[in-house]
Design a protein around this motif. Structure first.
Motif, short mmCIF file in Angstrom:
data_model
loop_
_atom_site.label_atom_id
_atom_site.label_comp_id
_atom_site.label_asym_id
_atom_site.label_seq_id
_atom_site.Cartn_x
_atom_site.Cartn_y
_atom_site.Cartn_z
N LEU A 435 43.52 -7.20 51.88
CA LEU A 435 43.75 -7.28 50.44
C LEU A 435 42.90 -8.35 49.77
CD1 LEU A 435 47.63 -6.92 50.22
CD2 LEU A 435 45.95 -5.31 49.34
N SER A 436 42.59 -9.41 50.51
CA SER A 436 41.87 -10.53 49.89
C SER A 436 40.38 -10.49 50.19
CB SER A 436 42.47 -11.87 50.35
OG SER A 436 42.58 -11.92 51.76
N ILE A 437 40.01 -10.61 51.45
CA ILE A 437 38.60 -10.69 51.82
C ILE A 437 37.88 -9.36 51.60
CG2 ILE A 437 36.96 -11.37 53.60
CD1 ILE A 437 38.95 -13.53 52.78
N PHE A 438 38.54 -8.26 51.95
CA PHE A 438 37.87 -6.96 51.90
C PHE A 438 38.37 -6.13 50.72
CE2 PHE A 438 38.50 -8.30 56.35
CZ PHE A 438 37.21 -8.73 56.57
N GLY A 439 38.69 -6.81 49.63
CA GLY A 439 39.23 -6.14 48.45
C GLY A 439 38.25 -5.22 47.77
N ASP A 440 36.96 -5.34 48.09
CA ASP A 440 35.97 -4.44 47.48
C ASP A 440 35.84 -3.14 48.26
OD1 ASP A 440 34.95 -5.95 49.58
OD2 ASP A 440 32.89 -5.86 48.85
N LEU A 441 36.58 -3.03 49.35
CA LEU A 441 36.52 -1.81 50.16
C LEU A 441 37.80 -1.00 50.01
CD1 LEU A 441 35.29 -3.35 53.56
CD2 LEU A 441 33.88 -2.29 51.81
N ASP A 442 37.67 0.32 50.01
CA ASP A 442 38.83 1.18 50.20
C ASP A 442 39.08 1.23 51.70
OD1 ASP A 442 39.18 1.98 47.45
OD2 ASP A 442 37.32 3.12 47.68
N VAL A 443 40.34 1.34 52.09
CA VAL A 443 40.68 1.21 53.51
C VAL A 443 41.42 2.43 54.01
CG1 VAL A 443 41.87 -0.18 55.26
CG2 VAL A 443 40.77 -1.31 53.31
N SER A 444 40.98 2.95 55.16
CA SER A 444 41.70 4.00 55.89
C SER A 444 42.08 3.43 57.26
CB SER A 444 40.83 5.24 56.08
OG SER A 444 40.54 5.85 54.84
N ILE A 445 43.29 3.71 57.68
CA ILE A 445 43.78 3.13 58.94
C ILE A 445 44.24 4.22 59.89
CG2 ILE A 445 45.50 1.61 60.00
CD1 ILE A 445 45.54 0.00 57.42
N ILE A 446 43.73 4.18 61.13
CA ILE A 446 44.22 5.05 62.20
C ILE A 446 45.10 4.17 63.09
CG2 ILE A 446 43.61 6.57 64.11
CD1 ILE A 446 40.89 6.98 62.82
N ASP A 447 46.41 4.25 62.88
CA ASP A 447 47.33 3.35 63.58
C ASP A 447 48.16 4.07 64.64
OD1 ASP A 447 48.86 4.83 61.87
OD2 ASP A 447 49.69 3.13 60.76
#
Length: 691
Positions: A435-447
């Motif tokens: 949320l903070s450092i990579f806030g410029d990226l949209d995120v997809s998670i394979i959990d």
């Protein structure tokens, strides 16, 4: 007379050469550097205890008058000490300093002192303090009788000296223009920046200290969120290729896979394929544990891009990983007329098994005859140009910097369109960092891991159980299995006292497993030697491979079922989890054995977490709280900021500052209406080393 913030410290006062070098080493050059060199902690000496109420074995602050002071020689050990009697209106206490005979001339009877130290039983009676910190009493004290700042120190720079230098500066510097919008200060009940800077160094009380910490932490996280939001807006202002979603193509690909996709894989694939349809470039991070199936998700994006008539590039940090991607995609695309090549410093080969030289492959990329280029970051070197690059995938580098993005735009065609960018990482990143450092990226998670895989059994091995562990390893190897042994170093280090790959290779070869075939792999070996070792291990000609962290990514040996990690306390949980992911890639039960000689309680807690938790994201959260982001990811290497006040685990602060940054950028995307904030953001980004 006020002092200019940007004046060198040496203009303010005379400083000897040793301290000057020490200041420069810490990056403290100007007055501003010094003002923004915040304390790392505080000692609370603000509560003055009367001598009558002092308790033995407590750390206490006393204020009183010197009644007598003398240098004496102790009767037993013949040591020279300075002995003083300090009194207040309730009683007296003895104070003793060792090897500081000059104090007799500096401290005269009648002088009032504030002292802090441990209260002990005196000899032959009464109370005493030995070697206390002290200060001649005055109303505006610096070193005692208050909350005292403690700074990160170095040779020739003590906290006492830094306090002495910084305190008078705080009243002489020009008042800073507060760059924070007034409505935010009022809304979140923040104190002004000038008050915060004074209070962070010399707070009047604990409440003022909390207010200063709140303001400065808010500043850092707010600027971090502004930076992420600004970068995202700037990236989306680029034009890109709108690639239509081909449902029939993707459905055929999925139905013909030798396995079923997990639900997180399906969701991530859909998010990425939808991003590709946009007219602005995708900037997405795909996270997933080792073995969770990120590559097949990337393959769908590549297939969609190439079928639409465009080119794709896949970049990996190492040749080993690039080669693995080449082999994996060759299997996925065997029934498709896709032409692709592997290009790195020492590899140049196409999927038609034609060995080519790198010059021919570079020409084929430029002419568009090659649909996909796989390689290291050599793919963005100056001489490489794509005809119509529409998708760039970067593996194991979750921060692909602004400069590299600009290079990606330049290696494409002349239409000045930016390719869609997909970053992949198997290094679990905690939600707060995302949320903070990579806030410029949209995120997809394979959990979720693919079904059918057995959980890797992880054990913490005490030094006295080593022999049992070796017996177990031998039994597994006799059954036909193979093992990794990971060491923190290549060669021995007397300073660190940890095991090296070379020494462990020799010990295992000569003393523990002389009858087994043992190999060694590390970063200083020549490529041919490393490749031969890996081929021998893949072909089961080596039973046990001793290696450094070079095997962290890009090694896929299904028959290797045992991971032994020497000096496990030297690695972060995220990295240990990466090592563990090198096994557990077949139907055989796999094991991870953590060896450590450390007796630290914190080490035990961390490593015990590895034995109980198999979820990489949970482990990363624990590591972030215990060790901090810098130690886990490497500040300079990954672009993580070296924040002084804000916590990267403070979800409430992250959300608050994120909302405020989005609100401002929605109305004023270039911050032209907030010039002070714009300048502050620019200096912030340059000072905390993102790239």
């Amino acid at each position: 007379m006020n002092i200019n913030l940007y004046s060198p410290i040496i203009d303010y006062r005379k400083i000897d050469s040793k301290r000057k070098k020490a200041l420069q080493k810490l990056g403290l050059i100007t007055i501003k550097d010094l003002i923004f060199y915040f304390p790392k902690r505080y000692d609370d000496f603000s509560t003055i205890t009367s001598i009558k109420n002092l308790q033995i074995d407590t750390q206490s602050t006393v204020r009183g008058q010197i009644k007598s002071i003398e240098n004496v020689i102790t009767p037993r050990r013949k040591m020279r000490i300075t002995k003083a009697i300090i009194s207040d209106e309730t009683g007296s206490i003895t104070v003793i300093w060792f090897h500081q005979l000059y104090l007799k001339n500096y401290l005269n009877p009648g002088t009032y002192l504030t002292l802090n130290g441990k209260i002990e039983r005196g000899y032959p009676h009464g109370l005493q303090i030995i070697s206390p910190s002290f200060e001649k009493y005055h109303k505006d004290s610096i070193h005692s009788g208050r909350i005292v700042p403690i700074y990160s120190e170095s040779a020739y720079l003590t906290s006492r000296w830094l306090r002495f230098i910084i305190k008078p500066l705080l009243n002489k510097i020009d008042r800073l223009n507060d760059w924070m919008p007034k409505y935010i200060i009022k809304k979140h009940q923040l104190i002004e920046i000038n008050q915060a800077l004074k209070a962070i160094h010399f707070p009047k009380d604990s409440n003022e200290l909390r207010q200063a910490q709140k303001r400065l932490a808010f500043d850092e996280m707010f600027l971090l969120q502004l930076r992420a939001g600004s970068n995202k807006l700037a990236w989306q202002n680029n034009k890109s290729y709108s690639i239509k979603f081909d449902k029939k193509l993707i459905k055929y690909f999925v139905e013909n896979l030798p396995f079923q996709l997990t639900n997180p894989q399906k969701i991530s694939s859909w998010e990425i394929l939808q991003d590709l349809t946009q007219k602005y470039p995708m900037n997405r991070l795909l996270q997933g544990d080792v073995g969770s199936g990120k590559t097949v998700v990337a393959a769908m994006a590549i297939l969609q891009t190439i079928s639409a008539g465009f080119q794709a590039a896949l970049m990996a940090p190492t040749e080993i990983l690039a080669k693995q991607h080449f082999q994996t995609l060759r299997k996925y695309f065997k029934n498709y007329p896709i032409k692709f090549a592997l290009l790195s410093r020492s590899n140049a080969i196409t999927n038609q098994n034609k060995i080519s030289n790198s010059a021919d492959i570079i020409k084929a990329i430029k002419s568009g005859r090659l649909d996909l280029a796989i390689g290291t970051h050599a793919l963005i070197q100056e001489k490489i140009r794509f005809k119509n690059l529409a998708l760039a995938i970067v593996d194991e580098q979750h921060r692909f910097g602004v400069k590299q993005r600009e290079k990606l735009k330049k290696i494409g065609d002349s239409k000045n369109k930016a390719p869609h960018l997909l970053s992949m990482t198997a290094t679990p990143i905690p939600r707060t960092l995302t949320l903070s450092i990579f806030g410029d990226l949209d995120v997809s998670i394979i959990d979720k891991m693919p079904p059918g895989r057995k959980k890797i059994i992880t054990k913490l091995v005490a030094p006295y159980n080593r022999d049992k562990a070796y017996q177990f390893i031998r039994k597994q190897i006799v059954k036909g299995r193979q093992a990794f042994v990971v060491c923190p170093l290549i060669e021995e280090s007397d300073k660190l006292g940890v095991k090296s790959a070379k020494a462990e290779y020799k010990r295992l070869n000569e003393k523990i497993f002389p009858d087994l075939k043992i190999g060694i792999l590390h970063g200083r070996q020549k490529k041919e030697e490393k490749d031969q070792t890996m081929r021998d291990f893949i072909n089961n000609k080596i039973n046990l491979l001793v290696a450094t962290a070079v095997i962290e990514v890009g090694v896929d040996i299904p028959n290797a079922t045992i991971m032994i990690i020497e000096g496990a306390d030297r690695f972060g949980l995220a990295q240990l989890h990466q090592f563990r992911g090198r096994v557990g890639r077949s139907d055989h039960q796999s094991y991870c054995l953590l060896f450590t000689d450390s007796e630290s309680e914190n080490t035990f807690y961390r490593l015990e977490a590895m034995t109980k938790i198999s979820n990489g994201f949970k482990l990363a959260e624990i590591d972030l709280k215990l060790r901090g982001a810098g130690e886990i990811y490497g500040i300079r290497q990954s672009g993580l900021p070296d924040l002084q006040m804000a916590s990267l685990t403070d979800l409430a602060l992250i959300k608050t500052t994120r909302d405020e940054s989005h609100f401002i950028l929605a109305k004023d995307p270039k911050l032209n209406e907030h010039p002070l904030l714009k300048n502050k953001l620019k200096s912030f980004c340059s000072s905390i080393h993102f790239e």
